[in-house]
Design an enzyme around this catalytic site. Structure first.
Site, PDB file in Angstrom:
ATOM      1  N   ASP A 157     -16.695   5.516  14.248  1.00 18.90           N
ATOM      2  CA  ASP A 157     -15.480   5.492  13.426  1.00 18.90           C
ATOM      3  C   ASP A 157     -14.965   4.062  13.264  1.00 18.90           C
ATOM      4  O   ASP A 157     -14.286   3.520  14.133  1.00 18.90           O
ATOM      5  CB  ASP A 157     -14.406   6.395  14.049  1.00 18.90           C
ATOM      6  CG  ASP A 157     -13.217   6.606  13.116  1.00 18.90           C
ATOM      7  OD1 ASP A 157     -13.108   5.868  12.112  1.00 18.90           O
ATOM      8  OD2 ASP A 157     -12.407   7.508  13.387  1.00 18.90           O
ATOM      9  N   ASP A 196     -11.534  -0.400   5.815  1.00 21.07           N
ATOM     10  CA  ASP A 196     -10.715  -1.611   5.598  1.00 21.07           C
ATOM     11  C   ASP A 196     -11.509  -2.870   5.954  1.00 21.07           C
ATOM     12  O   ASP A 196     -11.355  -3.910   5.312  1.00 21.07           O
ATOM     13  CB  ASP A 196      -9.446  -1.588   6.474  1.00 21.07           C
ATOM     14  CG  ASP A 196      -8.452  -0.509   6.068  1.00 21.07           C
ATOM     15  OD1 ASP A 196      -8.672   0.166   5.042  1.00 21.07           O
ATOM     16  OD2 ASP A 196      -7.450  -0.340   6.801  1.00 21.07           O
ATOM     17  N   GLU A 221       0.829  -1.223   0.000  1.00 19.18           N
ATOM     18  CA  GLU A 221       0.000   0.000   0.000  1.00 19.18           C
ATOM     19  C   GLU A 221       0.855   1.262   0.000  1.00 19.18           C
ATOM     20  O   GLU A 221       2.071   1.200   0.238  1.00 19.18           O
ATOM     21  CB  GLU A 221      -0.939   0.007   1.203  1.00 19.18           C
ATOM     22  CG  GLU A 221      -0.217  -0.009   2.543  1.00 19.18           C
ATOM     23  CD  GLU A 221      -1.015   0.641   3.668  1.00 19.18           C
ATOM     24  OE1 GLU A 221      -1.496   1.765   3.482  1.00 19.18           O
ATOM     25  OE2 GLU A 221      -1.118   0.020   4.742  1.00 19.18           O
ATOM     26  N   LYS A 239      -3.042  -1.696  15.710  1.00 16.56           N
ATOM     27  CA  LYS A 239      -2.529  -0.882  16.818  1.00 16.56           C
ATOM     28  C   LYS A 239      -3.606  -0.707  17.863  1.00 16.56           C
ATOM     29  O   LYS A 239      -4.789  -0.637  17.541  1.00 16.56           O
ATOM     30  CB  LYS A 239      -2.212   0.515  16.300  1.00 16.56           C
ATOM     31  CG  LYS A 239      -0.906   0.630  15.580  1.00 16.56           C
ATOM     32  CD  LYS A 239      -0.506   2.093  15.501  1.00 16.56           C
ATOM     33  CE  LYS A 239       0.839   2.225  14.844  1.00 16.56           C
ATOM     34  NZ  LYS A 239       0.781   2.099  13.393  1.00 16.56           N
ATOM     35  N   VAL A 276      -5.408   0.438   3.021  1.00 20.47           N
ATOM     36  CA  VAL A 276      -5.580  -1.008   2.875  1.00 20.47           C
ATOM     37  C   VAL A 276      -6.813  -1.298   2.012  1.00 20.47           C
ATOM     38  O   VAL A 276      -6.757  -2.115   1.079  1.00 20.47           O
ATOM     39  CB  VAL A 276      -5.695  -1.692   4.258  1.00 20.47           C
ATOM     40  CG1 VAL A 276      -6.161  -3.135   4.127  1.00 20.47           C
ATOM     41  CG2 VAL A 276      -4.344  -1.630   4.990  1.00 20.47           C
TER      42      VAL A 276
HETATM   43  N1  PSU Z   1      -2.430   1.642  10.711  1.00 22.52           N
HETATM   44  C1  PSU Z   1      -1.092   1.667  10.796  1.00 22.52           C
HETATM   45  N2  PSU Z   1      -0.367   2.255   9.794  1.00 22.52           N
HETATM   46  C2  PSU Z   1      -0.973   2.797   8.697  1.00 22.52           C
HETATM   47  C3  PSU Z   1      -2.399   2.750   8.618  1.00 22.52           C
HETATM   48  C4  PSU Z   1      -3.068   2.172   9.637  1.00 22.52           C
HETATM   49  O1  PSU Z   1      -0.535   1.180  11.758  1.00 22.52           O
HETATM   50  O2  PSU Z   1      -0.283   3.321   7.805  1.00 22.52           O
HETATM   51  C5  PSU Z   1      -3.075   3.295   7.404  1.00 22.52           C
HETATM   52  C6  PSU Z   1      -3.419   2.161   6.430  1.00 22.52           C
HETATM   53  O3  PSU Z   1      -3.317   2.651   5.114  1.00 22.52           O
HETATM   54  C7  PSU Z   1      -4.876   1.880   6.762  1.00 22.52           C
HETATM   55  C8  PSU Z   1      -5.376   3.271   7.033  1.00 22.52           C
HETATM   56  O4  PSU Z   1      -5.588   1.263   5.712  1.00 22.52           O
HETATM   57  O5  PSU Z   1      -4.327   3.879   7.779  1.00 22.52           O
HETATM   58  C9  PSU Z   1      -6.682   3.274   7.812  1.00 22.52           C
HETATM   59  O6  PSU Z   1      -7.208   4.558   7.815  1.00 22.52           O
HETATM   60  P1  PSU Z   1      -8.708   4.783   8.308  1.00 22.52           P
HETATM   61  O7  PSU Z   1      -8.662   4.389   9.757  1.00 22.52           O
HETATM   62  O8  PSU Z   1      -8.969   6.233   8.088  1.00 22.52           O
HETATM   63  O9  PSU Z   1      -9.570   3.870   7.499  1.00 22.52           O
HETATM   64 MN    MN Z   2     -12.090   6.360  10.218  1.00 25.91          MN
END
Ligand code: PSU
Ligand code: MN
Length: 305
Positions: free
Chosen positions: A139, A143, A25, A160, A107
């Protein structure tokens, strides 16, 4: 589609010859790590995949094209532009394409594009999931829905603990997404090997993982599979130390009213700053570890298919 999808010559040829390909990614490059470590890591990850005998395919939107197999120059550009690049999840794809812009794929968006290209194995660091307090904020990362929808295996180091890992696993179960622990029963928590939660299935070899994924596809089950590969012991962080810093980062985000797609990048950056770069080293090492496993699984999958 031809006008919108660009697959590099090397990746096209590998796919045509049933050679192993591992998708990567790009949000992790632009929004997940600081420059220049982001670009160095992205290059090293590609090298690790090559050394293991597979072909890397870094995925991003480049000038509006869904690009599978970014060049070194393109990776460098995404890394240097950093947060100025649009973070692109599934819902954002049409807009960066329409405007012929660059976009760093999450992702979810990376899975979607990998699937279009016919790539089945994707290695990354951590996935998005259910955020803590999601019962009020709602939220939940796209993914998780993409894992339900799209047949791509995602190799990660768990999630995480900026997320609610228990609820993330519940959501994956609801969506019919299997979570496999590589050589472990414990769901890893990115910086640490254990989250306190269990995975669905423990498998101990890349071959078994490839076979399970193959069977999933063979019986007509769409959707992904999550492979959770714990951070190597020597790079794991002290769980009290990292948890305390995650708590501080969450408090700060709440205080500043950070929300929506900014939340995850904000927290990643804040944790890196609070831990003085120690977490960045762990982050880099776990990505390498996942790239290696991804390559091994991709090779096994090619033997079966
Ligand atoms: N978690 C990590 N490192 C990252 C991401 C998540 O430890 O780089 C990135 C990935 O690209 C994941 C995205 O798909 O953040 C998720 O963002 P959101 O929570 O806004 O969907
Ligand atoms: Mn989000």
């Amino acid at each position: 589609m031809k006008n919108y999808l660009h697959i590099s010559e090397e990746v096209q040829q590998a796919l045509a010859e049933n050679k192993p390909v591992v998708a990567l990614e790009s949000t992790i490059i632009s929004h997940g790590m600081p420059y220049p470590q982001n670009v160095q890591t992205a290059q090293m990850v590609e090298q690790i995949i090559r050394d293991a005998g597979a072909i890397p395919a870094t995925i991003a939107v480049i000038e509006g094209k869904l690009t599978v197999g970014c060049s070194a120059e393109q990776i460098d550009r995404l890394g240097q532009k950093g947060l100025a690049v649009t973070k692109v999840s599934r819902r954002d794809l049409p807009f960066v394409v329409a405007k012929k812009q660059d976009g760093a794929t999450t992702v979810a968006a990376t899975m979607y594009i990998a699937h279009l290209a016919g790539v089945h194995v994707f290695a990354t660091g951590g996935i998005g999931g259910v955020h803590r307090n999601a019962e009020t904020t709602m939220d939940i990362s796209a993914d998780l829905d993409e894992l339900q929808e799209t047949s791509v295996m995602v190799v990660c180091a768990g999630a995480k603990s900026i997320l609610d890992i228990g609820l993330t696993l519940e959501c994956l179960e609801t969506r019919g997404v299997p979570v496999v622990g590589y050589k472990t029963e414990d769901m890893p928590a990115f910086y640490t090997q254990k989250s306190g939660f269990k995975v669905d299935y423990r498998l101990d070899t890349p071959q078994e993982i490839a076979l399970a994924y193959h069977c999933k596809c063979a019986i007509g089950l769409k959707g992904g599979m999550l492979v959770a590969n714990p951070i190597p012991d020597q790079y794991a962080m002290d769980s009290n130390y990292i948890d305390e810093n995650i708590r501080r980062a969450l408090e700060e985000a709440d205080h500043l009213g950070i929300h929506g797609k900014e939340t995850t990048p904000y927290l990643l950056d804040k944790i890196q700053k609070l831990t003085g770069g120690q977490s960045l080293q762990s982050n880099i090492q776990l990505v390498y570890n996942n790239a290696k496993l991804g390559a091994e699984i991709a090779k096994e999958l090619c033997k079966i298919r």
